[in-house]
Scaffold this active site. Structure first.
Site, PDB file in Angstrom:
ATOM      1  CG  ASP A  38       8.333  48.304  -5.822  1.00 57.54           C
ATOM      2  OD1 ASP A  38       7.160  48.351  -5.413  1.00 57.54           O
ATOM      3  OD2 ASP A  38       8.806  49.118  -6.630  1.00 57.54           O
ATOM      4  CG  ASP A  85      14.074  45.345  -2.947  1.00 53.93           C
ATOM      5  OD1 ASP A  85      14.589  46.191  -3.686  1.00 53.93           O
ATOM      6  OD2 ASP A  85      13.087  44.662  -3.285  1.00 53.93           O
ATOM      7  CG  ASP A 145      10.613  41.208  -3.155  1.00 60.52           C
ATOM      8  OD1 ASP A 145      11.554  42.014  -3.283  1.00 60.52           O
ATOM      9  OD2 ASP A 145       9.696  41.100  -3.986  1.00 60.52           O
TER      10      ASP A 145
END
Length: 342
Positions: free
Chosen positions: A28, A26, A225
């Site tokens: 961001d 991922d 995250d």
């Protein structure tokens, strides 16, 4: 790898960058935040790549093209080609192309990333419901997307045109804080039409399919995250995952995670890709990791010992997830997490 209920983070005697052939990262909250590289990300990724691991960047944001994402990463010191970037725009474009004839017109409610992805699949982007589209596709269009674009979607959907969405993330991080994401925009159209879109992005299978097709990964590791997109996407794809604590997920959310949100591994940041992972073992009526022992009490999670805070968190995860089984842990972990500074 299986869909059985995970009750503890796993250990690994090998560095994760050696145990897996491809990292599905991922962006961001993992690689960058607010456009700037997260601490240790650039060096960690360079080391993993030098060791032979393929790096692929997987994002639900359909606004930017793969070329634009690759250019940004390269500017941050992470050499990246457009072929290394997989977006939800690409996943939804494939999903549409499998259901409509080649050359079909598709009404776009979103940005350039969607238009490029549709053209790649031989479809023609259009801007109005009066252009006789055979499908409507909605993706994040940035903060300046005009309200009238939602009306165009509603007009077409009311005529029976099928509706697709790149993803339904309700929020998106920005330099100024948390902003409405594509999911919020999708809700506008859903409320107005009563329709339901077909969704492609994480955590749903079309995004995982797109990623595997484009990378050829045989033993991938999802690195993210967010529990509800990255980790659940790995669960749905039946692949292993590494949660890094540089983004939106905190310790309390991790302890309360239901089975589909429980990562295989937990680490502070992307340096966790370069190391093995410590074992969590049973210890009496609790669980031990490093110098910490955790167990589930009647009302709260209990933690004893000392050492690396992350080891304590891993032990707490085992105690919480085992106690919860196939549901979410409701035991109070605040005091235990405070001992770890988490």
């Amino acid at each position: 790898m299986s869909q059985s209920v995970r009750t503890s983070p796993e250990g690994s005697g090998r560095a994760l960058s050696e145990a897996y052939d491809t990292a599905l990262l991922d962006l961001d909250g993992v690689v960058y935040a607010g456009g700037n590289a997260i601490a240790h990300a650039v060096d960690s990724l360079a080391t993993a790549r030098a060791g032979g691991m393929r790096l692929a960047y997987v994002t639900n944001n359909a606004l930017r093209t793969p070329d634009a994402v690759a250019e940004h990463l390269t500017e941050l010191g992470i050499p990246t080609g457009a072929d290394d970037v997989i977006t939800s725009a690409q996943a939804v474009a494939r999903l549409i192309s499998e259901q409509v004839p080649a050359g079909s017109r598709v009404l776009v409610i979103g940005g350039e990333g969607l238009r490029v992805a549709l053209r790649e699949r031989g479809l023609e982007p259009v801007d109005s419901a009066e252009d006789d589209p055979v499908a409507v596709v909605q993706g994040y269009g940035g903060p300046d997307l005009a309200w009238g674009r939602f009306a165009e979607a509603c007009y077409a959907i009311a005529r029976g045109v099928p509706w697709f969405a790149s993803n339904t993330d309700l929020t998106i991080p920005s330099a100024r804080g948390i902003a409405p994401g594509n999911g919020a925009a999708v809700e506008v159209v859903r409320i107005a039409t009563g329709a339901e879109p077909q969704v492609a992005g994480k955590p749903l299978p079309p995004m995982h399919k797109e990623t595997i097709l484009r990378t050829g990964a045989e033993r991938p590791l999802v690195v993210g995250d967010r529990l509800d997109t990255d980790i659940e996407g790995a669960f749905n794809g039946d692949v292993d995952s590494l949660l890094v604590l540089t983004g939106v997920t905190d310790g309390a959310q991790l302890l309360a995670a239901p089975p589909q949100h429980r990562p295989t591994y937990v680490d502070a940041d992307l340096r966790g890709m370069l190391t093995g992972q410590p074992e969590v073992s049973e210890a009496g009526d609790g669980f031990r990791c490093g110098g910490w022992t955790a167990k589930a009490g009647r009302e709260r999670l209990e933690l004893d010992g000392e050492g690396e805070p992350l080891d304590g968190l891993r032990a707490l995860c085992a105690a919480a997830w085992t106690a919860a089984g196939d549901s979410s842990c409701t035991l109070d972990g605040e005091k235990a997490l405070a001992r770890l500074g988490l």
